[in-house]
Write a protein that holds these residues in place. Structure first.
Motif, PDB file in Angstrom:
ATOM      1  N   CYS A 250     111.067 -64.081  66.465  1.00  0.00           N
ATOM      2  CA  CYS A 250     110.788 -65.416  66.998  1.00  0.00           C
ATOM      3  C   CYS A 250     109.299 -65.557  67.277  1.00  0.00           C
ATOM      4  O   CYS A 250     108.520 -64.641  67.033  1.00  0.00           O
ATOM      5  CB  CYS A 250     111.601 -65.654  68.272  1.00  0.00           C
ATOM      6  N   ARG A 254     109.810 -61.214  69.391  1.00  0.00           N
ATOM      7  CA  ARG A 254     111.035 -60.426  69.545  1.00  0.00           C
ATOM      8  C   ARG A 254     111.938 -60.687  68.350  1.00  0.00           C
ATOM      9  O   ARG A 254     111.986 -61.796  67.820  1.00  0.00           O
ATOM     10  CB  ARG A 254     111.781 -60.824  70.821  1.00  0.00           C
ATOM     11  N   HIS A 256     115.489 -61.324  66.997  1.00  0.00           N
ATOM     12  CA  HIS A 256     116.803 -61.775  67.468  1.00  0.00           C
ATOM     13  C   HIS A 256     117.871 -61.492  66.407  1.00  0.00           C
ATOM     14  O   HIS A 256     117.614 -61.656  65.220  1.00  0.00           O
ATOM     15  CB  HIS A 256     116.779 -63.285  67.735  1.00  0.00           C
ATOM     16  N   CYS A 307     114.211 -63.582  76.401  1.00  0.00           N
ATOM     17  CA  CYS A 307     113.035 -63.869  75.577  1.00  0.00           C
ATOM     18  C   CYS A 307     112.505 -65.241  75.944  1.00  0.00           C
ATOM     19  O   CYS A 307     113.280 -66.183  76.081  1.00  0.00           O
ATOM     20  CB  CYS A 307     113.410 -63.815  74.101  1.00  0.00           C
ATOM     21  N   CYS A 309     111.261 -67.437  74.222  1.00  0.00           N
ATOM     22  CA  CYS A 309     111.517 -68.491  73.224  1.00  0.00           C
ATOM     23  C   CYS A 309     112.750 -69.299  73.606  1.00  0.00           C
ATOM     24  O   CYS A 309     112.968 -70.392  73.075  1.00  0.00           O
ATOM     25  CB  CYS A 309     111.657 -67.919  71.823  1.00  0.00           C
TER      26      CYS A 309
END
Ligand SMILES: [Zn+2]
Length: 412
Positions: A250, A254, A256, A307, A309
């Motif tokens: 992302c 990180r 995902h 996270c 995001c």
């Protein structure tokens, strides 16, 4: 991990069908009826590796009610060889109707990519080994039309980028300028070479809205030179031809999980903190379903499950892909991954490093660095310290890829 009950129900149903229908899994213990028990059951199911997939291919992987030849005749599936290094090469029953949606969905996990893919001028280009782009062969001289599938342009035509000729590089740079892709999926080693060539020639390539890196491990030198040539964010898309996309990076760095299409179990690498192996159980796949397939890499699990995001993932988050398990080294009981070697090399060389490529072969560290004579000694001293044994630095003009077109970071 906090998978939903619906997810476990799906894993339960699909693995039950795999054990009943797929010869390779017939000797596995019966999956439980209760989804609450499937996690414990999975942990007792032996993993399969590339060797098991190769053995008895394709029969051992075809469900009892499926007719492979009929499916091939109707172009529902095709048999495809992956581009792994020779010892790793696999045949795969490739199913478009599964591959395409799961890859698109994985890409859309990244909000920036999702926005770019929605625009009307969306167009994509791929730069990798010619054999492994979308299951077709682009070896030899072909027109741009012949190398385009569903609006995706495949740049490369030859297996060894170390020996791309001037005219091949020119053609790819020209096509890049003319096509001006909005998204690029690339092998990081290949894209780094194109980036360096463009920088050396002063060619300004139109920057896409994003670049995804996949197919092989990304080193710091590759990332550095790609970033110098393109004003575009770079994300890792992690998966393999035989199992689909497993993780997507992302905007906050990180990775995902692509969890609607696969269930991932992480198996900690003993005595190594957050390092783990990745076992995948594919979901929603009619052909060649995988049950606890060991992709053969080592990853670093993220410290936190949250996270910034904002994307909620039930499965694990990763910090990075460390490299192939077979390229990891054991030092006093601790695992040293290819990217840990890369970290040590770059820590020694500092932020002004010009090193382009390295490869550890036995006790020698080969270094490609046209601009610096000193880096081989500094890099090998750093690797020596990390591995606690003498490593000789050797400056070389080039490092050749394997027959598959991929570069190895560690060779024994
Ligand atoms: Zn995120």
């Amino acid at each position: 991990m906090s998978y939903s009950r619906a997810h476990w129900r799906r894993v339960c149903d699909e693995t039950r069908r795999m054990v009943t229908e797929v010869p390779l899994y017939r000797d596995r213990p019966q999956p439980p009826i209760d989804p609450a028990e499937v996690r414990g059951w999975l942990s007792r199911v032996p993993p399969v590796g590339k060797r098991e997939l190769r053995r008895g291919f394709p029969k051992a992987l075809v469900r009892e009610n499926q007719d492979l030849h009929a499916a091939m005749r109707s172009e529902q599936v095709t048999l495809l060889a992956t581009s792994g290094t020779t010892a790793d090469r696999l045949q795969v029953i490739w199913e478009w109707s599964w591959w395409d949606p799961q890859e698109r969905e994985a890409m859309r996990l990244n909000a920036r990519i999702a926005r770019a893919m929605q625009r009307p001028d969306w167009r994509e280009a791929v730069l990798t080994t010619p054999a492994c782009g979308a299951g077709t062969c682009h070896f030899g001289s072909q027109t741009t039309e012949e190398r385009s599938i569903d609006g995706i342009l495949f740049f490369n035509e030859s297996a060894d980028p170390t020996h791309w000729t001037d005219s091949e590089c020119e053609r790819m740079l020209r096509e890049w300028c003319e096509f001006a892709p909005r998204g690029v999926e690339a092998d990081p080693a290949y894209l780094a070479i194109i980036a360096r060539t463009a920088l050396a020639r002063g060619t300004r390539l139109p920057s896409p809205e994003f670049i995804t890196l996949t197919y092989e491990t990304t080193t710091r030198a590759m990332r550095r030179d790609i970033a110098r040539a393109f004003d575009a964010p770079v994300f890792q898309l992690y998966g393999a031809t035989e199992c689909g996309v497993l993780f997507m990076e992302c905007e906050h760095g990180r990775l995902h999980p692509n969890e609607r299409h696969g269930h991932v179990d992480l198996v900690p690498v003993e005595g190594s903190g957050r390092l783990a192996r990745v076992l995948v159980t594919t979901l929603g796949r009619a052909w060649m379903p995988l049950l606890r397939y060991d992709i053969g890499d080592v990853v670093r699990v993220a410290e936190s499950r949250d996270c910034p995001c904002g994307l909620a993932s039930d499965g694990p988050l990763l910090e990075r892909i460390e490299g192939r398990q077979s390229d990891c080294l054991l030092v006093a009981g601790e695992t040293v991954t290819p990217l840990m070697l890369d970290d040590a090399i770059h820590a020694a060389l500092g932020s002004t490093a010009t090193l382009e490529q390295w490869q550890l072969v036995g006790d020698s560290l080969l270094v490609v660095d046209p601009r610096s004579e000193a880096s081989a000694a500094a890099a090998s001293a750093a690797v020596s310290a990390l591995l606690e044994r003498g490593i000789r630095g050797e400056r070389v003009a080039a490092i050749a890829p394997e027959a598959s077109g991929k570069y190895r970071l560690v060779k024994r």
